[in-house]
Write a protein that holds these residues in place. Structure first.
Motif, short mmCIF file in Angstrom:
data_model
loop_
_atom_site.label_atom_id
_atom_site.label_comp_id
_atom_site.label_asym_id
_atom_site.label_seq_id
_atom_site.Cartn_x
_atom_site.Cartn_y
_atom_site.Cartn_z
N VAL A 266 -34.74 -2.66 9.55
CA VAL A 266 -35.06 -2.83 8.13
C VAL A 266 -36.56 -2.68 7.93
N ALA A 267 -36.94 -1.84 6.99
CA ALA A 267 -38.33 -1.74 6.53
C ALA A 267 -38.35 -2.34 5.13
N SER A 268 -38.92 -3.54 5.01
CA SER A 268 -38.92 -4.29 3.75
C SER A 268 -40.29 -4.16 3.11
N ALA A 269 -40.33 -3.62 1.88
CA ALA A 269 -41.61 -3.35 1.21
C ALA A 269 -41.74 -4.18 -0.06
N ASN A 270 -42.85 -4.88 -0.16
CA ASN A 270 -43.16 -5.64 -1.39
C ASN A 270 -44.62 -5.41 -1.74
N ALA A 271 -44.89 -5.26 -3.02
CA ALA A 271 -46.24 -4.99 -3.48
C ALA A 271 -47.12 -6.23 -3.37
N ALA A 272 -48.41 -6.05 -3.64
CA ALA A 272 -49.37 -7.16 -3.65
C ALA A 272 -50.21 -7.07 -4.93
N GLY A 273 -50.75 -8.21 -5.34
CA GLY A 273 -51.64 -8.22 -6.49
C GLY A 273 -51.06 -8.97 -7.68
N GLN B 114 -36.93 -13.65 5.22
CA GLN B 114 -35.60 -14.04 5.69
C GLN B 114 -34.51 -13.09 5.20
N ALA B 115 -34.68 -12.54 4.00
CA ALA B 115 -33.70 -11.58 3.50
C ALA B 115 -33.68 -10.32 4.37
N ALA B 116 -34.85 -9.84 4.77
CA ALA B 116 -34.92 -8.66 5.63
C ALA B 116 -34.30 -8.95 6.99
N ARG B 117 -34.61 -10.13 7.55
CA ARG B 117 -34.05 -10.49 8.87
C ARG B 117 -32.53 -10.65 8.79
N GLY B 118 -32.05 -11.26 7.72
CA GLY B 118 -30.60 -11.44 7.57
C GLY B 118 -29.87 -10.12 7.46
N LEU B 119 -30.43 -9.19 6.70
CA LEU B 119 -29.81 -7.88 6.54
C LEU B 119 -29.79 -7.14 7.87
N ALA B 120 -30.90 -7.19 8.62
CA ALA B 120 -30.97 -6.50 9.91
C ALA B 120 -29.95 -7.07 10.89
N TRP B 121 -29.87 -8.38 10.98
CA TRP B 121 -28.95 -9.01 11.94
C TRP B 121 -27.49 -8.79 11.53
N THR B 122 -27.21 -8.91 10.24
CA THR B 122 -25.82 -8.78 9.77
C THR B 122 -25.30 -7.36 9.99
N ASN B 123 -26.12 -6.36 9.67
CA ASN B 123 -25.67 -4.97 9.76
C ASN B 123 -26.01 -4.32 11.10
N LEU C 58 -31.15 2.52 9.61
CA LEU C 58 -32.41 2.04 9.06
C LEU C 58 -32.23 1.85 7.56
N VAL C 59 -32.50 0.64 7.07
CA VAL C 59 -32.44 0.37 5.63
C VAL C 59 -33.86 0.17 5.12
N ILE C 60 -34.23 0.95 4.10
CA ILE C 60 -35.51 0.80 3.43
C ILE C 60 -35.27 -0.08 2.21
N LEU C 61 -35.83 -1.29 2.23
CA LEU C 61 -35.54 -2.32 1.24
C LEU C 61 -36.79 -2.57 0.40
N CYS C 62 -36.70 -2.29 -0.91
CA CYS C 62 -37.84 -2.49 -1.81
C CYS C 62 -37.54 -3.61 -2.79
N TRP C 63 -38.52 -4.50 -2.95
CA TRP C 63 -38.35 -5.66 -3.83
C TRP C 63 -38.72 -5.30 -5.26
N THR C 64 -37.86 -5.72 -6.20
CA THR C 64 -38.07 -5.37 -7.60
C THR C 64 -38.54 -6.54 -8.45
N ALA C 65 -38.43 -7.77 -7.94
CA ALA C 65 -38.71 -8.94 -8.77
C ALA C 65 -40.06 -9.55 -8.43
N PRO C 66 -41.04 -9.50 -9.33
CA PRO C 66 -42.29 -10.23 -9.09
C PRO C 66 -41.99 -11.72 -8.94
N GLY C 67 -42.76 -12.40 -8.13
CA GLY C 67 -42.59 -13.83 -7.98
C GLY C 67 -41.75 -14.26 -6.81
#
Length: 294
Positions: free
Chosen positions: A199-206, A186-195, A169-178
């Motif tokens: 994948v739990a991909s977390a991105n903020a809102a607001g 697609q980045a989360a899906r690619g990481l899950a399929w490749t490895n 299980l990879v916990i993936l947090c996004w650091t770049a606004p925008g």
């Protein structure tokens, strides 16, 4: 809520489009910690959750980047509030300990707390010291899943990161606004399929000033299939049950298939080599059948 794989073999995971708070004072920071603790407790009660994943910027907001503002709070203060909340709810938590309220720092830091409220893993983006950097990056997480922490901050985040290869299980947090929704998903899906991992991909809102976060946090299966996908609404939640035996069986089949392909290629190479050797008369030069050595 802690359990072993034998108790059904699934791990309940919740991912949240946490709203980026506005943190201008020390009181703002403390209120954000207690508000986040309430979110964790509420989610643990509302879902069959063994792990809650929060995004970067969700607890501390975003820094000014000027280097002039003094620290309003420190990572340990947030953990002093969130650790007991995890223990009371019996839930694991992946959470950022960097950004706005803490010291201005070009690196991002995140930790994984277990269901006793103890920090068991940490990860830091880039060359940086501190407690998070000294902790192991991959640990036995909820349900025994080998769990890794990672940041997504490039065009192909984490896909080529060798530190994630053994993770289930990879916990993936996004650091770049925008970052746009398509790129995030697609980045989360690619990481899950490749490895071959969850994948739990977390991105903020607001929105804060000119910076905007679009959410689209997701939970992805080891085959790249999306199990749960948030939209762009703040505090939107997705929950999924991750099968530990199912993942390990799929990875075993994948490894067996890889070995079968490698064996087939090796046998084919040996057969072609043997045929090539048998087709040449003594003294002939391979590849030049009409030329003889005198």
């Amino acid at each position: 809520m802690s359990f072993e794989v034998g108790d059904g073999g699934t791990v309940g995971v919740v991912v949240v489009n946490q709203l980026v708070p506005t943190v201008r004072t020390r009181t703002d920071a403390r209120l954000s910690y207690f508000r986040t603790a309430g979110v964790v407790s509420g989610l643990a009660g509302a879902y069959r959750a063994d792990l809650v994943v929060l995004p970067e910027y969700g607890v501390h907001g975003i820094g000014t980047g000027t280097g002039e503002r003094p620290a309003l709070a420190f990572p340990e203060e947030a953990l002093d509030v969130l650790g007991p909340a995890c223990a009371a709810a019996g839930v694991w938590l992946a959470v950022s300990v960097s950004a706005g309220a803490t010291r201005d720092d070009p690196s991002h830091r995140m930790v994984l707390l277990d269901d006793r409220g103890t920090v068991v893993a940490g990860h830091v983006s880039g060359p940086a010291g501190g407690d998070a950097a000294r902790r192991p990056r991959i640990v036995d997480g909820p349900g025994g899943l080998r769990t890794a922490l990672a940041f997504a901050d490039g065009p192909r985040p984490a896909l080529t990161d060798p530190g994630l290869r053994e993770a289930e299980l990879v916990i993936l947090c996004w650091t770049a606004p925008g970052a746009g929704p398509s790129r995030i998903v697609q980045a989360a899906r690619g990481l899950a399929w490749t490895n071959g991992c969850y994948v739990a991909s977390a991105n903020a809102a607001g929105t804060v000033g000119s910076r905007q976060w679009v959410g689209h946090s997701s939970l992805v299966g080891h085959d790249g299939r999306v199990l749960g996908l948030c939209g762009g609404i703040d505090y939107e939640v997705q929950h999924a049950e991750l099968s530990v035996p199912g993942l390990r069986a799929a990875r075993s089949r994948r490894a067996d298939a890889g070995r079968a392909v490698a064996d087939s290629v090796r046998r084919g190479s040996l057969s072609r080599l043997a045929a090539a050797r048998g087709s040449h008369t003594p003294g002939s030069i391979p590849g030049k059948a009409d030329t003889y050595v005198r």
